[in-house]
Design a protein around this motif. Structure first.
Motif, PDB file in Angstrom:
ATOM      1  N   SER A 125      86.147 -41.831 -50.860  1.00 50.64           N
ATOM      2  CA  SER A 125      86.430 -40.617 -51.632  1.00 50.64           C
ATOM      3  C   SER A 125      85.950 -39.353 -50.925  1.00 50.64           C
ATOM      4  O   SER A 125      86.635 -38.323 -50.934  1.00 50.64           O
ATOM      5  N   ASP A 126      84.743 -39.401 -50.294  1.00 50.26           N
ATOM      6  CA  ASP A 126      84.243 -38.209 -49.615  1.00 50.26           C
ATOM      7  C   ASP A 126      85.093 -37.849 -48.410  1.00 50.26           C
ATOM      8  O   ASP A 126      85.357 -36.669 -48.133  1.00 50.26           O
ATOM      9  N   VAL A 127      85.524 -38.867 -47.673  1.00 54.97           N
ATOM     10  CA  VAL A 127      86.406 -38.608 -46.520  1.00 54.97           C
ATOM     11  C   VAL A 127      87.747 -38.065 -46.992  1.00 54.97           C
ATOM     12  O   VAL A 127      88.326 -37.152 -46.386  1.00 54.97           O
ATOM     13  N   SER A 133      90.795 -31.069 -48.296  1.00 55.47           N
ATOM     14  CA  SER A 133      90.412 -29.657 -48.186  1.00 55.47           C
ATOM     15  C   SER A 133      90.962 -29.045 -46.907  1.00 55.47           C
ATOM     16  O   SER A 133      91.429 -27.901 -46.901  1.00 55.47           O
ATOM     17  N   TYR A 134      90.906 -29.802 -45.829  1.00 53.75           N
ATOM     18  CA  TYR A 134      91.444 -29.299 -44.558  1.00 53.75           C
ATOM     19  C   TYR A 134      92.950 -29.082 -44.665  1.00 53.75           C
ATOM     20  O   TYR A 134      93.482 -28.073 -44.179  1.00 53.75           O
ATOM     21  N   ASP A 135      93.648 -30.019 -45.313  1.00 51.98           N
ATOM     22  CA  ASP A 135      95.098 -29.880 -45.453  1.00 51.98           C
ATOM     23  C   ASP A 135      95.453 -28.653 -46.287  1.00 51.98           C
ATOM     24  O   ASP A 135      96.413 -27.943 -45.983  1.00 51.98           O
ATOM     25  N   LYS A 136      94.658 -28.387 -47.347  1.00 46.05           N
ATOM     26  CA  LYS A 136      94.938 -27.222 -48.182  1.00 46.05           C
ATOM     27  C   LYS A 136      94.688 -25.917 -47.438  1.00 46.05           C
ATOM     28  O   LYS A 136      95.402 -24.932 -47.637  1.00 46.05           O
ATOM     29  N   ASP A 137      93.701 -25.911 -46.569  1.00 44.25           N
ATOM     30  CA  ASP A 137      93.385 -24.694 -45.813  1.00 44.25           C
ATOM     31  C   ASP A 137      94.443 -24.392 -44.757  1.00 44.25           C
ATOM     32  O   ASP A 137      94.633 -23.225 -44.389  1.00 44.25           O
ATOM     33  N   THR A 138      95.091 -25.405 -44.248  1.00 43.24           N
ATOM     34  CA  THR A 138      96.048 -25.221 -43.144  1.00 43.24           C
ATOM     35  C   THR A 138      97.500 -25.383 -43.567  1.00 43.24           C
ATOM     36  O   THR A 138      98.391 -25.352 -42.722  1.00 43.24           O
ATOM     37  N   VAL A 139      97.765 -25.554 -44.860  1.00 41.65           N
ATOM     38  CA  VAL A 139      99.140 -25.802 -45.286  1.00 41.65           C
ATOM     39  C   VAL A 139     100.041 -24.591 -45.047  1.00 41.65           C
ATOM     40  O   VAL A 139     101.220 -24.741 -44.706  1.00 41.65           O
ATOM     41  N   ASP A 140      99.496 -23.366 -45.218  1.00 41.89           N
ATOM     42  CA  ASP A 140     100.319 -22.179 -44.980  1.00 41.89           C
ATOM     43  C   ASP A 140     100.762 -22.102 -43.526  1.00 41.89           C
ATOM     44  O   ASP A 140     101.919 -21.771 -43.231  1.00 41.89           O
TER      45      ASP A 140
END
Length: 219
Positions: A125-127, A133-140
């Motif tokens: 779950s932590d991974v 979170s990384y995917d959400k930050d770089t999705v744009d």
């Protein structure tokens, strides 16, 4: 008279313009504009036009556009809902699944929830939260890159399409033939049926490669 008798007379076989001119030469006839006259006569021959092969080359350049919002498409639902999960297959043009570009994560099949696979069974779950979170930050950034890739892909498709374009334009008042369809063909004629039917007059140009026309009697 020579052109008519040789082309469509008792021994005529409706040959092409070039073959018609050669046949007339072999019969012993000649005049300075023989070749061009033969080509023009074949173009005006009603039987040759009605049995001419279907033209498959596109008549206008390909018009492409970028969707204004995800999954925007025009279509007609003929077969109904399809069983596979939508958005699971990567698109060739962008290399990403539509689901991941919209929801920032990959779709998961119901069977994967009941019977974990290697793809999700060993994921902690932590991974998972870190990667999400990384995917959400770089999705744009990812969406912008895929948009640029999509435009480049469409340009390559358009360039390939343009190689086969043979521009054909019509104007109001032109007389044209329409492709004969199965519901308008005479079933008794078989393979001798006309490929093209009527003549029609073009009344108006209503859009890209779209015309409104009427028959000879005005209907």
């Amino acid at each position: 008279m020579v052109l008519r008798d040789v082309h469509e007379g008792e021994c005529g076989n409706h040959t092409s313009g070039r073959n018609l001119s050669l046949k007339i030469l072999r019969l012993g006839y000649y005049w300075t504009t023989l070749r061009q006259d033969a080509l023009d006569y074949v173009k005006r021959c009603d039987a040759c036009q009605r049995h001419a092969p279907i033209i498959h080359q596109p008549s206008e350049h390909l018009n492409m556009f970028i969707p204004s919002w995800p999954f925007m498409k025009w279509g007609m639902d003929i077969v109904g809902k399809m069983p596979p999960a939508p958005g699971k297959t990567p698109k060739t043009s962008i290399g990403q699944t539509p689901y991941s570009l919209v929801y920032d994560t990959e779709a998961e099949l119901p069977i994967e929830v009941m019977i974990p696979t290697i793809r999700y069974g060993l994921l902690m779950s932590d991974v998972n939260n870190t990667e999400l979170s990384y995917d959400k930050d770089t999705v744009d950034e990812l969406q912008e890159m895929e948009k640029i890739w999509l435009i480049s892909y469409q340009q390559r498709v358009a360039n390939t399409y343009k190689k086969h374009v043979q521009i054909r334009t019509f104007h109001v008042g032109d007389m044209v033939l329409r492709k004969a369809f199965q519901n308008t063909m005479d079933v008794k004629t078989g393979k001798f049926a006309h490929v093209w039917e009527c003549p029609y007059f073009i009344d108006a140009i209503v859009g890209c490669e779209a015309y409104r026309f009427s028959s000879m009697d005005g209907t």
